[in-house]
Design an enzyme around this catalytic site. Sequence first.
Site, PDB file in Angstrom:
ATOM      1  N   ASP A  12       0.988  -1.113   0.044  1.00 15.24           N
ATOM      2  CA  ASP A  12       0.181   0.055   0.006  1.00 15.24           C
ATOM      3  C   ASP A  12       0.873   1.191  -0.170  1.00 15.24           C
ATOM      4  OD1 ASP A  12      -2.208   1.831   0.508  1.00 15.24           O
ATOM      5  OD2 ASP A  12      -1.634   1.749   2.560  1.00 15.24           O
ATOM      6  N   ASP A  14      -0.166   5.088   0.754  1.00 14.56           N
ATOM      7  CA  ASP A  14      -0.340   6.221   1.889  1.00 14.56           C
ATOM      8  C   ASP A  14      -0.533   5.602   3.253  1.00 14.56           C
ATOM      9  OD1 ASP A  14      -0.784   8.106   0.055  1.00 14.56           O
ATOM     10  OD2 ASP A  14      -2.877   7.416  -0.311  1.00 14.56           O
ATOM     11  N   GLY A  49      -7.588   3.939   3.038  1.00  9.96           N
ATOM     12  CA  GLY A  49      -7.789   3.006   2.118  1.00  9.96           C
ATOM     13  C   GLY A  49      -9.066   3.282   1.335  1.00  9.96           C
ATOM     14  N   ILE A  50      -9.995   4.096   1.530  1.00 15.37           N
ATOM     15  CA  ILE A  50     -11.045   4.287   0.837  1.00 15.37           C
ATOM     16  C   ILE A  50     -10.959   5.325  -0.090  1.00 15.37           C
ATOM     17  CG2 ILE A  50     -13.554   5.047   1.615  1.00 15.37           C
ATOM     18  CD1 ILE A  50     -13.090   2.478   2.880  1.00 15.37           C
ATOM     19  N   ARG A  52     -11.613   8.939  -2.714  1.00 20.14           N
ATOM     20  CA  ARG A  52     -12.073  10.274  -2.181  1.00 20.14           C
ATOM     21  C   ARG A  52     -13.504  10.504  -1.953  1.00 20.14           C
ATOM     22  NH1 ARG A  52      -9.665  14.460  -6.348  1.00 20.14           N
ATOM     23  NH2 ARG A  52      -7.854  12.785  -6.022  1.00 20.14           N
ATOM     24  N   ASN A 123      -3.491  10.261  -6.773  1.00 27.80           N
ATOM     25  CA  ASN A 123      -2.026  11.101  -6.498  1.00 27.80           C
ATOM     26  C   ASN A 123      -1.007   9.983  -6.298  1.00 27.80           C
ATOM     27  OD1 ASN A 123      -3.031  13.903  -6.372  1.00 27.80           O
ATOM     28  ND2 ASN A 123      -4.333  12.909  -4.903  1.00 27.80           N
TER      29      ASN A 123
HETATM   30  C1  BG6 Z   1      -5.894   5.997  -0.076  1.00 26.91           C
HETATM   31  C2  BG6 Z   1      -5.815   6.563   1.038  1.00 26.91           C
HETATM   32  O1  BG6 Z   1      -4.594   5.352  -0.478  1.00 26.91           O
HETATM   33  O2  BG6 Z   1      -6.303   6.972  -1.263  1.00 26.91           O
HETATM   34  C3  BG6 Z   1      -7.129   7.469   1.491  1.00 26.91           C
HETATM   35  O3  BG6 Z   1      -5.497   5.740   2.133  1.00 26.91           O
HETATM   36  C4  BG6 Z   1      -7.624   8.206   0.189  1.00 26.91           C
HETATM   37  O4  BG6 Z   1      -7.269   7.937   2.525  1.00 26.91           O
HETATM   38  C5  BG6 Z   1      -7.536   7.486  -1.185  1.00 26.91           C
HETATM   39  O5  BG6 Z   1      -8.932   8.730   0.315  1.00 26.91           O
HETATM   40  C6  BG6 Z   1      -7.734   8.208  -2.391  1.00 26.91           C
HETATM   41  O6  BG6 Z   1      -6.666   9.213  -2.693  1.00 26.91           O
HETATM   42  P1  BG6 Z   1      -6.656  10.597  -3.528  1.00 26.91           P
HETATM   43  O7  BG6 Z   1      -5.410  10.943  -3.670  1.00 26.91           O
HETATM   44  O8  BG6 Z   1      -7.214   9.932  -4.852  1.00 26.91           O
HETATM   45  O9  BG6 Z   1      -7.955  11.338  -2.962  1.00 26.91           O
HETATM   46 MG    MG Z   2      -2.774   3.163   3.724  1.00 26.89          MG
END
Ligand code: BG6
Ligand code: MG
Length: 224
Positions: A12, A14, A49-50, A52, A123
């Site tokens: 993973d 983040d 992990g969820i 946006r 991202n």
């Molecule tokens: C996950 C994070 O990796 O990515 C979540 O754990 C986040 O907290 C999700 O909401 C989506 O990320 P992004 O950068 O597309 O907003």
């Molecule tokens: Mg994570």
Amino acid sequence: MNNHKIDAVIFDLDGIITDTAHFHFLAWKQLAEEIGISIDEEFNERLKGISRMDSLELILEEGNRQHDFTSIEKEEMAERKNANYVNYLDELTPEHVLPGIMDLIKSIKTDGIPIGLASVSKNAETVLRALNLVEAFDYCADASKISKSKPDPEIFLTACKGLNAVPERSIGIEDAVAGVESIKASGMFAVGVGKQLSKADYQLMSTGQLQWEKIKEAFNKWND
Ligand code: BG6
Ligand code: MG
């Protein structure tokens, strides 16, 4: 104890490779406050992990405001949160790779095992670039390759497929409850880093405790 073949190790991003999980929290907290909802670190465990949009829905439910906004307003709020988050990414450098991660990547590579990424973040590439880690991964499964976010197994299964790996012979590393559920639903061996992750097959409290020899030992025991 027998040595069992390992096809791939899938990380993973983040909260495992770097502490962007905290930046996501700060950015959501700011957005939530703007609409009169207060969230704390404990609630934030549910956002990890969820995707946006799913995160925004959980926050609106938490504040009992799930029926107060149109889809256009929700899109606009999600974009505002992302702008907050992207601002934090400006600070990210290779020094922000979490303890234990570089050594772990090196050891896995020494064993000749492919390394993958499973992140639902849009991202993900920006973060890997800021950390100078794009080259470390043999395959990246990110938001552009999946339709369902964790806890669905799709992202870990996509990463396994991209690496030609059999899930039951692969290891996933996660800091999120939804992430560990996703790994388990895919049939892989789950390493959980952090609290609330008792469903993981092998649980540690910080990335600094990740040791390749110990992970292999736990994987071998799980297979015996
Ligand atoms: C996950 C994070 O990796 O990515 C979540 O754990 C986040 O907290 C999700 O909401 C989506 O990320 P992004 O950068 O597309 O907003
Ligand atoms: Mg994570």
